[in-house]
Design a protein around this motif. Structure first.
Motif, PDB file in Angstrom:
ATOM      1  N   ARG A   1      13.393  12.951   3.509  1.00  0.00           N
ATOM      2  CA  ARG A   1      13.060  12.204   4.646  1.00  0.00           C
ATOM      3  C   ARG A   1      11.700  12.352   5.080  1.00  0.00           C
ATOM      4  N   LYS A   2      11.105  13.631   5.218  1.00  0.00           N
ATOM      5  CA  LYS A   2       9.765  13.831   5.550  1.00  0.00           C
ATOM      6  C   LYS A   2       8.811  13.227   4.719  1.00  0.00           C
ATOM      7  N   PHE A   3       8.960  13.090   3.229  1.00  0.00           N
ATOM      8  CA  PHE A   3       8.162  12.535   2.405  1.00  0.00           C
ATOM      9  C   PHE A   3       8.202  10.916   2.660  1.00  0.00           C
ATOM     10  N   LEU A   4       9.276  10.417   2.943  1.00  0.00           N
ATOM     11  CA  LEU A   4       9.527   8.922   3.132  1.00  0.00           C
ATOM     12  C   LEU A   4       8.600   8.507   4.484  1.00  0.00           C
ATOM     13  N   LYS A   5       8.910   9.403   5.298  1.00  0.00           N
ATOM     14  CA  LYS A   5       8.294   9.251   6.650  1.00  0.00           C
ATOM     15  C   LYS A   5       6.653   9.400   6.548  1.00  0.00           C
ATOM     16  N   GLU A   6       6.302  10.337   5.975  1.00  0.00           N
ATOM     17  CA  GLU A   6       4.804  10.574   6.165  1.00  0.00           C
ATOM     18  C   GLU A   6       4.049   9.461   5.497  1.00  0.00           C
ATOM     19  N   ILE A   7       4.530   8.900   4.307  1.00  0.00           N
ATOM     20  CA  ILE A   7       3.783   7.804   3.481  1.00  0.00           C
ATOM     21  C   ILE A   7       3.941   6.705   4.295  1.00  0.00           C
TER      22      ILE A   7
ATOM     23  N   LEU B   1       4.182   6.434   7.773  1.00  0.00           N
ATOM     24  CA  LEU B   1       3.303   6.488   8.736  1.00  0.00           C
ATOM     25  C   LEU B   1       1.830   6.353   8.420  1.00  0.00           C
ATOM     26  N   GLN B   2       1.439   6.737   6.966  1.00  0.00           N
ATOM     27  CA  GLN B   2       0.098   6.778   6.994  1.00  0.00           C
ATOM     28  C   GLN B   2      -0.202   5.328   6.430  1.00  0.00           C
ATOM     29  N   ASN B   3       0.628   4.409   6.351  1.00  0.00           N
ATOM     30  CA  ASN B   3       0.337   2.871   6.036  1.00  0.00           C
ATOM     31  C   ASN B   3       0.842   2.064   7.010  1.00  0.00           C
ATOM     32  N   ASN B   4       0.498   2.608   8.360  1.00  0.00           N
ATOM     33  CA  ASN B   4       0.530   1.501   9.240  1.00  0.00           C
ATOM     34  C   ASN B   4       1.992   1.262   9.885  1.00  0.00           C
ATOM     35  N   PHE B   5       2.963   2.097   9.413  1.00  0.00           N
ATOM     36  CA  PHE B   5       4.367   1.660   9.907  1.00  0.00           C
ATOM     37  C   PHE B   5       4.775   2.946  10.948  1.00  0.00           C
ATOM     38  N   SER B   6       5.639   2.692  11.790  1.00  0.00           N
ATOM     39  CA  SER B   6       6.254   3.626  12.619  1.00  0.00           C
ATOM     40  C   SER B   6       7.599   3.766  12.476  1.00  0.00           C
ATOM     41  N   SER B   7       8.064   5.116  12.582  1.00  0.00           N
ATOM     42  CA  SER B   7       9.707   5.336  12.354  1.00  0.00           C
ATOM     43  C   SER B   7      10.552   5.036  13.502  1.00  0.00           C
ATOM     44  N   PHE B   8      11.893   4.936  13.242  1.00  0.00           N
ATOM     45  CA  PHE B   8      12.929   4.586  14.264  1.00  0.00           C
ATOM     46  C   PHE B   8      13.688   5.974  14.282  1.00  0.00           C
ATOM     47  N   ASP B   9      13.642   6.698  15.642  1.00  0.00           N
ATOM     48  CA  ASP B   9      14.416   7.942  15.472  1.00  0.00           C
ATOM     49  C   ASP B   9      15.439   8.053  15.196  1.00  0.00           C
ATOM     50  N   SER B  10      16.503   7.242  15.429  1.00  0.00           N
ATOM     51  CA  SER B  10      17.846   7.343  15.084  1.00  0.00           C
ATOM     52  C   SER B  10      18.411   6.764  13.850  1.00  0.00           C
ATOM     53  N   GLU B  11      17.389   6.318  12.995  1.00  0.00           N
ATOM     54  CA  GLU B  11      17.790   5.644  11.697  1.00  0.00           C
ATOM     55  C   GLU B  11      16.551   5.978  10.608  1.00  0.00           C
ATOM     56  N   TRP B  12      17.081   7.085   9.832  1.00  0.00           N
ATOM     57  CA  TRP B  12      15.670   7.479   8.821  1.00  0.00           C
ATOM     58  C   TRP B  12      15.346   6.277   7.791  1.00  0.00           C
ATOM     59  N   TRP B  13      15.985   5.297   7.855  1.00  0.00           N
ATOM     60  CA  TRP B  13      15.884   4.071   6.755  1.00  0.00           C
ATOM     61  C   TRP B  13      14.850   2.998   7.336  1.00  0.00           C
ATOM     62  N   HIS B  14      14.850   3.101   8.734  1.00  0.00           N
ATOM     63  CA  HIS B  14      13.985   1.792   9.503  1.00  0.00           C
ATOM     64  C   HIS B  14      12.484   2.221   9.836  1.00  0.00           C
ATOM     65  N   TYR B  15      11.694   1.235   9.354  1.00  0.00           N
ATOM     66  CA  TYR B  15      10.261   1.377   9.678  1.00  0.00           C
ATOM     67  C   TYR B  15       9.940   0.025  10.069  1.00  0.00           C
ATOM     68  N   ASN B  16       9.103   0.226  11.310  1.00  0.00           N
ATOM     69  CA  ASN B  16       8.156  -1.200  11.853  1.00  0.00           C
ATOM     70  C   ASN B  16       6.827  -0.939  11.586  1.00  0.00           C
TER      71      ASN B  16
ATOM     72  N   ALA C   1       0.735  -1.267  -0.018  1.00  0.00           N
ATOM     73  CA  ALA C   1       0.043   0.056  -0.046  1.00  0.00           C
ATOM     74  C   ALA C   1       0.821   1.100   0.128  1.00  0.00           C
ATOM     75  N   ALA C   2       1.882   1.353   0.792  1.00  0.00           N
ATOM     76  CA  ALA C   2       2.940   2.294   0.613  1.00  0.00           C
ATOM     77  C   ALA C   2       3.495   2.448  -0.666  1.00  0.00           C
ATOM     78  N   ASN C   3       4.172   1.553  -1.186  1.00  0.00           N
ATOM     79  CA  ASN C   3       4.574   1.787  -2.300  1.00  0.00           C
ATOM     80  C   ASN C   3       3.625   2.089  -3.417  1.00  0.00           C
ATOM     81  N   LYS C   4       2.416   1.678  -3.308  1.00  0.00           N
ATOM     82  CA  LYS C   4       1.534   2.478  -4.232  1.00  0.00           C
ATOM     83  C   LYS C   4       1.402   3.964  -4.200  1.00  0.00           C
ATOM     84  N   ASN C   5       1.437   4.240  -3.140  1.00  0.00           N
ATOM     85  CA  ASN C   5       1.188   5.821  -2.811  1.00  0.00           C
ATOM     86  C   ASN C   5       2.581   6.424  -3.362  1.00  0.00           C
ATOM     87  N   PHE C   6       3.675   5.685  -3.234  1.00  0.00           N
ATOM     88  CA  PHE C   6       4.956   6.369  -3.624  1.00  0.00           C
ATOM     89  C   PHE C   6       4.863   6.204  -5.080  1.00  0.00           C
TER      90      PHE C   6
END
Length: 220
Positions: free
Chosen positions: A180-186, A188-203, A88-93
């Motif tokens: 980074r903001k663009f990556l994070k926003e999309i 987070l909109q698709n049920n992921f959370s970010s990891f503060d110290s690593e811009w690339w990591h999403y759970n 779903a996130a990749n579709k948005n991107f």
């Protein structure tokens, strides 16, 4: 043939635990429909559900902070629920002219132990006794590429362990901050959370409660 039948019976009976120790890395001849998967916790190969991701699986090479190849090959296994949100996130991107590039997906606990043996420092590698969300099939390490296949500038390389990699570090130019903001926003909109110290990591949200697994895969 008789031996194989006996093994199959034992597997179904749950007697041979090793029967469940490997994930199937066989590629489907046609793309599968993730919505048809009813077991949200099942592990599946992302490559069987989409051709719209770019793969640069760093730990299947020596091009990583460990300076050593620790994955047998560049597979990307995740739980079904993680794949659904990632698709779903990749579709948005894609709708905005970008695609997700993957650096890491599910990681068996045995490989976590191997990484810990190389770098036994919790600042860089999660202690395998506790495990990480990668060991649960709920984490992805990613970046974005544009329509020309060029990575967006995120300010640091993947697995750069300095303050500059943090979402909270703002001493960067406007382009990097917006990327980074663009990556994070999309995400987070698709049920992921970010990891503060690593811009690339999403759970995936809720994945922390999942079980740490040691399911390995055989390379084809």
């Amino acid at each position: 043939m008789k031996f194989n039948k006996i093994v199959l019976v034992l597997c179904f009976a749950g007697i041979l635990l090793s029967c469940k120790s490997y994930l199937d890395s066989t590629k489907s001849t046609t793309l599968l429909d993730i919505t048809a998967e009813t077991d949200e916790d099942k592990f599946v190969n992302l490559k069987n559900y989409s051709n719209d991701f770019i793969y640069d699986m760093k730990y299947a090479t020596a091009d990583n902070f460990l300076k050593e190849k620790v994955y047998p090959c560049d597979e990307c296994f995740l739980r079904v629920k993680t794949v659904k949100s990632l698709l779903a996130a990749n579709k948005n991107f894609i709708e905005k002219g970008f695609k997700i590039k993957l650096y890491d997906c599910y990681r068996p606990r045995a490989i976590q132990r191997k990484m810990w043996k190389i770098v036994p420092d919790a600042n860089y590698v999660a202690n395998p006794r506790r495990g990480s969300i990668h060991n649960k099939g709920g984490a992805v390490d990613i970046t974005l590429i544009d329509s020309l296949g060029i990575e967006l500038d995120m300010g640091t390389k993947f697995d750069f362990f300095g303050e500059e990699a943090s979402h909270n570090y703002l001493n960067l130019n406007d382009t990097i901050i917006q990327n980074r903001k663009f990556l994070k926003e999309i995400m987070l909109q698709n049920n992921f959370s970010s990891f503060d110290s690593e811009w690339w990591h999403y759970n995936l949200n809720g994945s922390k409660a999942d079980k740490v697994e040691n399911l390995k895969w055989k390379c084809n």
